[in-house]
Design a protein around this motif. Structure first.
Motif, PDB file in Angstrom:
ATOM      1  N   LYS A  59       0.830  -1.210   0.000  1.00 45.68           N
ATOM      2  CA  LYS A  59       0.000   0.000   0.000  1.00 45.68           C
ATOM      3  C   LYS A  59       0.858   1.251   0.000  1.00 45.68           C
ATOM      4  N   LYS A  60       1.934   1.231   0.790  1.00 46.85           N
ATOM      5  CA  LYS A  60       2.809   2.402   0.877  1.00 46.85           C
ATOM      6  C   LYS A  60       3.442   2.742  -0.471  1.00 46.85           C
ATOM      7  N   VAL A  61       3.745   1.720  -1.282  1.00 47.10           N
ATOM      8  CA  VAL A  61       4.336   1.969  -2.602  1.00 47.10           C
ATOM      9  C   VAL A  61       3.352   2.738  -3.475  1.00 47.10           C
ATOM     10  N   PHE A  62       2.108   2.290  -3.520  1.00 48.05           N
ATOM     11  CA  PHE A  62       1.109   2.991  -4.332  1.00 48.05           C
ATOM     12  C   PHE A  62       0.848   4.394  -3.800  1.00 48.05           C
ATOM     13  N   ASP A  63       0.783   4.539  -2.488  1.00 48.84           N
ATOM     14  CA  ASP A  63       0.541   5.859  -1.916  1.00 48.84           C
ATOM     15  C   ASP A  63       1.672   6.824  -2.255  1.00 48.84           C
ATOM     16  N   GLU A  64       2.914   6.343  -2.177  1.00 46.96           N
ATOM     17  CA  GLU A  64       4.053   7.197  -2.528  1.00 46.96           C
ATOM     18  C   GLU A  64       4.034   7.549  -4.011  1.00 46.96           C
ATOM     19  N   ALA A  65       3.721   6.556  -4.863  1.00 47.74           N
ATOM     20  CA  ALA A  65       3.675   6.813  -6.302  1.00 47.74           C
ATOM     21  C   ALA A  65       2.638   7.874  -6.638  1.00 47.74           C
ATOM     22  N   ASP A  66       1.485   7.820  -5.984  1.00 44.44           N
ATOM     23  CA  ASP A  66       0.449   8.829  -6.214  1.00 44.44           C
ATOM     24  C   ASP A  66       0.904  10.206  -5.762  1.00 44.44           C
ATOM     25  N   ASP A  67       1.664  10.261  -4.668  1.00 41.09           N
ATOM     26  CA  ASP A  67       2.159  11.537  -4.173  1.00 41.09           C
ATOM     27  C   ASP A  67       3.179  12.151  -5.120  1.00 41.09           C
ATOM     28  N   VAL A  68       3.935  11.300  -5.810  1.00 42.05           N
ATOM     29  CA  VAL A  68       5.003  11.768  -6.692  1.00 42.05           C
ATOM     30  C   VAL A  68       4.440  12.401  -7.967  1.00 42.05           C
ATOM     31  N   LEU A  69       3.347  11.830  -8.495  1.00 42.92           N
ATOM     32  CA  LEU A  69       2.816  12.263  -9.780  1.00 42.92           C
ATOM     33  C   LEU A  69       1.544  13.092  -9.606  1.00 42.92           C
ATOM     34  N   ASP A  70       1.155  13.735 -10.713  1.00 37.47           N
ATOM     35  CA  ASP A  70      -0.084  14.512 -10.703  1.00 37.47           C
ATOM     36  C   ASP A  70      -1.251  13.681 -11.243  1.00 37.47           C
ATOM     37  N   ILE A  71      -1.115  12.383 -11.185  1.00 40.36           N
ATOM     38  CA  ILE A  71      -2.178  11.471 -11.617  1.00 40.36           C
ATOM     39  C   ILE A  71      -2.395  10.440 -10.515  1.00 40.36           C
ATOM     40  N   GLU A  72      -3.574   9.829 -10.518  1.00 39.65           N
ATOM     41  CA  GLU A  72      -3.889   8.839  -9.489  1.00 39.65           C
ATOM     42  C   GLU A  72      -3.665   7.442 -10.054  1.00 39.65           C
ATOM     43  N   LEU A  73      -2.500   6.901  -9.773  1.00 44.39           N
ATOM     44  CA  LEU A  73      -2.155   5.586 -10.304  1.00 44.39           C
ATOM     45  C   LEU A  73      -3.054   4.493  -9.746  1.00 44.39           C
ATOM     46  N   LYS A  74      -3.514   4.656  -8.510  1.00 41.35           N
ATOM     47  CA  LYS A  74      -4.388   3.631  -7.936  1.00 41.35           C
ATOM     48  C   LYS A  74      -5.666   3.491  -8.756  1.00 41.35           C
ATOM     49  N   LYS A  75      -6.228   4.608  -9.204  1.00 42.96           N
ATOM     50  CA  LYS A  75      -7.431   4.530 -10.037  1.00 42.96           C
ATOM     51  C   LYS A  75      -7.134   3.870 -11.373  1.00 42.96           C
ATOM     52  N   ILE A  76      -5.966   4.199 -11.943  1.00 54.33           N
ATOM     53  CA  ILE A  76      -5.597   3.617 -13.233  1.00 54.33           C
ATOM     54  C   ILE A  76      -5.379   2.110 -13.086  1.00 54.33           C
ATOM     55  N   CYS A  77      -4.781   1.698 -11.989  1.00 56.12           N
ATOM     56  CA  CYS A  77      -4.492   0.276 -11.787  1.00 56.12           C
ATOM     57  C   CYS A  77      -5.720  -0.522 -11.364  1.00 56.12           C
ATOM     58  N   PHE A  78      -6.598   0.093 -10.573  1.00 57.07           N
ATOM     59  CA  PHE A  78      -7.627  -0.679  -9.892  1.00 57.07           C
ATOM     60  C   PHE A  78      -9.037  -0.521 -10.461  1.00 57.07           C
ATOM     61  N   GLU A  79      -9.333   0.594 -11.153  1.00 57.11           N
ATOM     62  CA  GLU A  79     -10.688   0.855 -11.618  1.00 57.11           C
ATOM     63  C   GLU A  79     -10.747   0.838 -13.141  1.00 57.11           C
ATOM     64  N   GLU A  80     -11.895   0.422 -13.687  1.00 55.19           N
ATOM     65  CA  GLU A  80     -12.047   0.375 -15.130  1.00 55.19           C
ATOM     66  C   GLU A  80     -11.792   1.745 -15.734  1.00 55.19           C
ATOM     67  N   ASN A  81     -10.904   1.808 -16.726  1.00 58.10           N
ATOM     68  CA  ASN A  81     -10.553   3.080 -17.354  1.00 58.10           C
ATOM     69  C   ASN A  81      -9.840   2.820 -18.666  1.00 58.10           C
ATOM     70  N   ASP A  82      -9.730   3.861 -19.492  1.00 53.37           N
ATOM     71  CA  ASP A  82      -9.030   3.742 -20.773  1.00 53.37           C
ATOM     72  C   ASP A  82      -7.555   4.112 -20.660  1.00 53.37           C
ATOM     73  N   ASP A  83      -7.195   4.832 -19.609  1.00 52.65           N
ATOM     74  CA  ASP A  83      -5.825   5.326 -19.492  1.00 52.65           C
ATOM     75  C   ASP A  83      -4.807   4.213 -19.266  1.00 52.65           C
ATOM     76  N   ILE A  84      -5.235   3.081 -18.731  1.00 52.03           N
ATOM     77  CA  ILE A  84      -4.284   2.019 -18.395  1.00 52.03           C
ATOM     78  C   ILE A  84      -3.520   1.529 -19.619  1.00 52.03           C
ATOM     79  N   ASN A  85      -4.083   1.708 -20.815  1.00 54.69           N
ATOM     80  CA  ASN A  85      -3.418   1.265 -22.038  1.00 54.69           C
ATOM     81  C   ASN A  85      -2.784   2.415 -22.819  1.00 54.69           C
ATOM     82  N   LYS A  86      -2.740   3.610 -22.214  1.00 52.83           N
ATOM     83  CA  LYS A  86      -2.059   4.738 -22.832  1.00 52.83           C
ATOM     84  C   LYS A  86      -0.636   4.794 -22.267  1.00 52.83           C
ATOM     85  N   THR A  87       0.339   4.797 -23.146  1.00 55.48           N
ATOM     86  CA  THR A  87       1.729   4.613 -22.753  1.00 55.48           C
ATOM     87  C   THR A  87       2.172   5.511 -21.601  1.00 55.48           C
ATOM     88  N   GLU A  88       1.773   6.783 -21.624  1.00 56.68           N
ATOM     89  CA  GLU A  88       2.254   7.694 -20.578  1.00 56.68           C
ATOM     90  C   GLU A  88       1.710   7.338 -19.199  1.00 56.68           C
TER      91      GLU A  88
END
Length: 336
Positions: A59-88
């Protein structure tokens, strides 16, 4: 080596002991354990969520990653979305998921001797080896993903997987095809990926099929990854890397560009620059690791792509994949 890996799962504790082998003189010696990380294409919605839900270190890894970026990686990894297949977005999401799983394994007692990762996975390997902080790794792959995605206009580049053809023959046909096309990935015997200008990839694909390839499969990708078309992206990434610290004294890792073991921090940034536009020599990497004494491979991250490659490269070594909490039970196989 693998030494007393312990974890709790349905009230069970598993202990994985070291693997023993003997050299030509009959002297007992320990085999090496490698942790390897998959690359882009293995991602899926829900990856590493059970680790996030089950273990505080993940959990701490994901929380730190979210703090580092201006995007919510947890949502991209865990919830249905189109961004997960966009390279950036895919690239930082994959590194977060892979490092989150590895962090729990490490804290549970996994002791890896060496690391490696396929393409994007090389960054997870660098973080796991201690060469980069998680924050720097996440920021770097976000920039890498943007550069790779934007360097070549959509539709101008392409990639294709070539099944069941000798690598030298594939290289020869690519060299004789008008335009820019080259081998992008040496994945395993019988599976090579080519990359380059869309029309050149199409022409080379037709020539490869005519020359006897069992199948040539166009890949649904957003760019000509690991081709000379991305040299400018590699140069821009190298500029960005000048602001990233690479620590001395990290655990050995094997690079994609040369398939060699790297322990010198001064070499890392140049190798990462070259990796963007050079062939990923994964088969050669695994063969070199085995020649250097690795006999146990643990794939950490979504899917089991690398474990599948391993079966075609060398069936004599031990190989398991850890993608879910349930997969932790596979660590028992290392004692078999």
């Amino acid at each position: 080596m693998v030494d007393k890996i312990q974890y709790r799962q349905t009230s069970m504790i598993c202990e994985c002991k070291s693997i023993t082998k003997y050299n030509k003189g009959g002297k007992k010696e320990m085999g090496k354990t490698a942790v390897i990380f998959p690359g882009q294409g293995a991602q899926y919605v829900g990856m590493a969520k059970d680790f996030y839900d089950s273990f505080e270190d993940s959990k701490k890894v994901f929380d730190e990653a979210d703090d580092v970026l201006d995007i919510e990686l947890k949502k991209i990894c865990f919830e249905e979305n189109d961004d997960i297949n966009k390279t950036e977005y895919t690239q930082p999401a994959m590194v977060a998921a892979e490092v989150a799983i590895y962090e729990h394994l490490k804290n549970a007692g996994l002791k890896a001797d060496v690391f490696a990762g396929l393409s994007l996975g090389e960054y997870s390997a660098l973080v796991a080896a201690g060469a980069m902080t998680l924050a720097d790794g996440i920021k770097t792959v976000r920039r890498r993903g943007i550069l790779m995605q934007n360097e070549v206009p959509l539709g101008m580049g392409g990639m294709a997987a070539v099944i069941a053809m000798d690598a030298d023959k594939i290289a020869e046909i690519c060299e004789n095809t008008p335009g820019k096309v080259q081998i992008a990935n040496y994945n395993c015997p019988g599976q090579i990926v080519i990359s380059g200008e869309a029309e050149a990839v199409k022409a080379a694909s037709a020539a490869l099929a005519e020359a006897g390839a069992k199948r040539v499969i166009p890949l649904n990708v957003s760019g000509p990854f690991h081709s000379q078309m991305l040299v400018p992206a590699g140069e821009k990434l190298y500029d960005f890397l000048q602001g990233v610290d690479v620590a001395e004294g990290f655990a050995p890792y094997y690079c994609n560009a040369d398939a060699e073991e790297i322990t010198d921090a001064a070499k890392v940034k140049e190798l990462l620059k070259r990796q963007v536009y050079s062939s990923v020599r994964w088969q050669q990497t695994i063969e070199n690791m085995i020649a250097d004494g690795v006999d146990t491979f643990i794939e950490v991250g979504p899917g089991k792509t690398l474990t599948g490659f391993m079966k075609k490269i060398n069936r004599e070594v031990k190989s398991i994949n850890i993608a879910t909490v349930d997969d932790l039970a596979k660590l028992e196989e290392l004692n078999a």
